[in-house]
Design a protein around this motif. Sequence first.
Motif, short mmCIF file in Angstrom:
data_model
loop_
_atom_site.label_atom_id
_atom_site.label_comp_id
_atom_site.label_asym_id
_atom_site.label_seq_id
_atom_site.Cartn_x
_atom_site.Cartn_y
_atom_site.Cartn_z
N ALA A 1 -15.07 -95.08 -39.41
CA ALA A 1 -16.17 -94.30 -38.67
C ALA A 1 -16.29 -95.42 -37.37
O ALA A 1 -16.23 -96.35 -37.49
CB ALA A 1 -17.37 -94.54 -39.61
N HIS A 2 -17.11 -94.96 -36.37
CA HIS A 2 -17.55 -95.63 -35.30
C HIS A 2 -18.52 -96.65 -35.61
O HIS A 2 -19.38 -96.27 -36.46
CB HIS A 2 -18.23 -94.86 -34.23
N GLY A 3 -18.35 -98.04 -35.25
CA GLY A 3 -19.36 -99.09 -35.56
C GLY A 3 -20.95 -98.45 -35.10
O GLY A 3 -21.75 -98.77 -35.86
N PHE A 4 -20.82 -97.97 -33.88
CA PHE A 4 -22.15 -97.45 -33.47
C PHE A 4 -22.67 -96.16 -34.19
O PHE A 4 -23.98 -96.13 -34.07
CB PHE A 4 -22.06 -96.88 -32.07
N LEU A 5 -21.84 -95.60 -35.07
CA LEU A 5 -22.49 -94.73 -35.71
C LEU A 5 -22.87 -95.21 -37.02
O LEU A 5 -24.04 -94.93 -37.54
CB LEU A 5 -21.11 -93.64 -36.31
N THR A 6 -22.45 -96.33 -37.54
CA THR A 6 -22.96 -97.08 -38.58
C THR A 6 -24.19 -97.57 -38.04
O THR A 6 -25.26 -97.71 -39.06
CB THR A 6 -21.86 -98.12 -38.97
N LEU A 7 -24.38 -98.34 -36.93
CA LEU A 7 -25.51 -98.82 -36.52
C LEU A 7 -26.50 -97.36 -36.63
O LEU A 7 -27.79 -97.79 -36.69
CB LEU A 7 -25.24 -99.35 -35.21
N SER A 8 -26.28 -96.47 -35.88
CA SER A 8 -26.94 -95.50 -35.81
C SER A 8 -27.81 -94.69 -37.08
O SER A 8 -28.91 -94.48 -37.14
CB SER A 8 -26.59 -94.22 -35.13
N MET A 9 -27.21 -95.16 -38.14
CA MET A 9 -27.47 -94.75 -39.33
C MET A 9 -28.91 -95.52 -39.78
O MET A 9 -29.55 -95.32 -40.79
CB MET A 9 -26.44 -94.76 -40.35
N LEU A 10 -28.98 -96.60 -39.27
CA LEU A 10 -30.31 -97.42 -39.71
C LEU A 10 -31.57 -96.69 -39.49
O LEU A 10 -32.60 -96.91 -40.26
CB LEU A 10 -30.09 -98.68 -38.63
N SER A 11 -31.46 -95.68 -38.60
CA SER A 11 -32.81 -95.16 -38.44
C SER A 11 -33.10 -94.33 -39.59
O SER A 11 -34.32 -94.34 -40.04
CB SER A 11 -32.58 -94.09 -37.19
#
Length: 145
Positions: free
Chosen positions: A54-64
């Motif tokens: 998965a994209h690192g930024f996808l993982t980050l975006s899941m924080l929302s």
Amino acid sequence: MLADDLRGLAPRQSEWFTLDAARVRAFADATEDWQFIHLDEARAAKSPMGGTVAHGFLTLSMLSAMSYQVTDGLAGVASSVNYGFDRIRFVAPVRVGARIRGRFSVASVDERDAAFDVHWDVEVALEHGDRPALVANWITRLYPG
């Protein structure tokens, strides 16, 4: 009183989220990041990752989504916004199909005139992993009401 309540908040954990191929593809399309390491299993299998991640930024975006779960029902909070990050590290790759969840701990609270800046220590765990996928210090601005 809300600031002291936030400072005393016990660590909270979200539910598990699956980063399956459909979610990864949707994120790739939304961000126009179609790098093979995320989408082409055969080619990614020959890479150092050994398969699609998965994209690192996808993982980050899941924080929302995770934060909605851990802050739901906080007394005295009318709304909140993302204020930024002091630190983000992508510690371990998230294989496509893996499940992740967030653990949120309040590191500190800054009182403002009409809001509170909450500094969260966040760790995104992999369901079957020894290391976290991501660690961050995330700041959200909470508005009382």
